[in-house]
Design a protein around this motif. Structure first.
Motif, PDB file in Angstrom:
ATOM      1  N   CYS A   8       1.124  -1.645  -0.415  1.00  0.00           N
ATOM      2  CA  CYS A   8      -0.008  -0.009   0.021  1.00  0.00           C
ATOM      3  C   CYS A   8       0.648   1.056  -0.297  1.00  0.00           C
ATOM      4  CB  CYS A   8      -1.265  -0.025   0.533  1.00  0.00           C
ATOM      5  SG  CYS A   8      -0.639   0.105   3.353  1.00  0.00           S
ATOM      6  N   GLY A   9       1.868   1.235   0.405  1.00  0.00           N
ATOM      7  CA  GLY A   9       3.272   2.240   0.717  1.00  0.00           C
ATOM      8  C   GLY A   9       2.624   3.798   1.958  1.00  0.00           C
ATOM      9  N   HIS A  10       1.442   2.499   2.733  1.00  0.00           N
ATOM     10  CA  HIS A  10       0.967   3.904   3.914  1.00  0.00           C
ATOM     11  C   HIS A  10       0.924   3.223   4.781  1.00  0.00           C
ATOM     12  CE1 HIS A  10      -3.041   3.321   2.735  1.00  0.00           C
ATOM     13  NE2 HIS A  10      -3.088   3.914   1.825  1.00  0.00           N
ATOM     14  N   CYS A  11       1.129   2.550   4.987  1.00  0.00           N
ATOM     15  CA  CYS A  11       0.363   1.406   6.468  1.00  0.00           C
ATOM     16  C   CYS A  11       2.024   0.886   7.399  1.00  0.00           C
ATOM     17  CB  CYS A  11      -0.100   0.143   6.586  1.00  0.00           C
ATOM     18  SG  CYS A  11       1.174  -1.120   5.938  1.00  0.00           S
TER      19      CYS A  11
ATOM     20  N   CYS B 222       4.823  -0.777   5.625  1.00  0.00           N
ATOM     21  CA  CYS B 222       5.628   0.372   4.817  1.00  0.00           C
ATOM     22  C   CYS B 222       6.591   1.120   4.854  1.00  0.00           C
ATOM     23  CB  CYS B 222       4.306   0.322   3.528  1.00  0.00           C
ATOM     24  SG  CYS B 222       3.035  -1.183   2.630  1.00  0.00           S
TER      25      CYS B 222
ATOM     26  N   CYS C   4       3.260  -6.175   4.445  1.00  0.00           N
ATOM     27  CA  CYS C   4       1.653  -5.388   4.490  1.00  0.00           C
ATOM     28  C   CYS C   4       0.545  -6.527   3.632  1.00  0.00           C
ATOM     29  CB  CYS C   4       1.987  -4.046   2.622  1.00  0.00           C
ATOM     30  SG  CYS C   4       0.582  -3.082   2.744  1.00  0.00           S
TER      31      CYS C   4
END
Ligand SMILES: [Zn+2]
Ligand SMILES: [Zn+2]
Length: 343
Positions: free
Chosen positions: A93-96, A99, A107
């Motif tokens: 996701c790139g933002h959790c 990540c 992720c």
């Protein structure tokens, strides 16, 4: 677009040709025209209904392609238009928190795994994001670019997880398979001495040619110990990369010397494994699990291949529509290296 989808679960005959709309890239997404897609052992298990593939799934997570269009808000992704890329098999996701900590393989909030959570590469097009594509130079052909993340990157990550160093003695089980043949090469490149274990007598010479210092065909513990001793391992191997799961796990564990590191990356015959705690305690062993490569690993693998340090084992190419024949060939072990589908 043309694709091959699952019509139920079972033998290769459940892989049937289909037609679907070309997917539309949403915000932050890239449209990838598939140039090649590897056929992984994972796909065979998914086809048989043993993994999480949904009904009418389009399998395939070993993908190389060209970025043909970009959705809104892709940022730097626009620079990738027209570039050939290799894909990581799970989209993070790139933002959790995982990540943000750089642990993208953990992720579970992104689009997910090709062939299970999102439609895979047995198709003319797939969607991707800038977080799971790495550009590949022209010197790497499409069929090799497809398998860089799974067949090459998995072993690369595992050897790194185990902190493999120069002069370590590394055992690779299931060494004749698609991941094994590359793990042998990478271990050798890292300066390790490599003992390749295989169940296939016919693969002995090929593994030596790839750089294995010794090849043992279905050995017992005594043979492994003697071989490791010949290579200078006084009290056992330093690293064991376990690709098969059940069948060779006890042997791999027993073959380790003090402070030995075992990395589990394969699970071809899912089962509970016997672990002797006394052995692990007294030798101060470490057992790692290692998942697939992340984008950083893949970028490093691209460098290794481009520099000639690792050579992706040539693949047998099948047209996309012949996915069933490709599965049959892999199941009957007719393919040395990887089978790759080309749309
Ligand atoms: Zn794979
Ligand atoms: Zn995430």
């Amino acid at each position: 677009m043309r694709c091959v989808e699952l019509d139920g679960t079972g033998g290769p005959e459940v892989l049937v040709p289909g037609i679907r709309p070309v997917p539309e890239p949403g915000p932050g997404e890239l449209l990838i025209k598939v140039l090649a897609c590897g056929v992984c052992g994972h796909d065979l298990l998914a086809r048989r209904g043993l993994l999480g593939a949904p009904e009418r799934a389009v399998l395939g997570h070993e993908i190389a392609g060209v970025v043909e269009a970009v959705g809104p808000d892709v940022g730097d992704g626009a620079d990738l238009l027209g570039r050939r890329v290799s894909l990581v098999q799970r989209i993070p996701c790139g933002h959790c928190p995982d990540c943000l900590a750089g642990l993208t393989t953990l992720c579970r909030q992104g689009q997910g795994f090709y062939g299970e959570d999102v439609p895979g590469g047995y198709a003319e097009y797939v969607l991707a994001t800038t977080r799971n594509v790495v550009p590949v130079p022209d010197s790497i052909p499409d069929t090799a670019a497809a398998i860089l993340s799974c067949a090459v990157g998995t072993g690369y990550r595992a050897l790194r997880r185990a902190g493999t160093r120069e002069d370590d003695i590394v055992l690779v089980t299931g060494a004749g398979g698609g991941v094994g043949v590359h793990t042998v090469q990478i271990a050798r490149h890292l300066g390790a001495k490599v003992v390749a274990l295989t169940g296939s007598p016919g693969k002995e010479q090929a593994l030596k040619d790839l750089g294995a210092d010794a090849v043992l065909v279905s050995p017992d513990a005594r043979e492994v110990r003697a071989c490791v001793g010949d290579l200078g391992g006084r009290r056992g191997a330093d690293v064991a990369v376990e690709l098969t799961g059940g069948p060779t796990f006890p042997l791999a564990l027993r073959s380790l010397g003090p402070r030995g590191r075992l990395v589990l990356i394969g699970n071809t015959e899912p089962a509970q494994l016997p672990l002797d705690p006394g052995l692990a305690i007294l030798k101060e062993l470490t057992i790692h699990g290692s998942a697939h490569a992340d984008a950083g690993d893949l970028a490093e693998v691209v460098e290794l291949v481009a520099s000639g340090a690792v050579t992706p084992v040539p693949a047998k190419v099948f047209p996309l529509e012949e996915a069933a024949a490709a599965h049959r060939a892999v199941e009957q072990r007719e393919v040395a290296g990887r089978a790759v589908l080309v749309p």
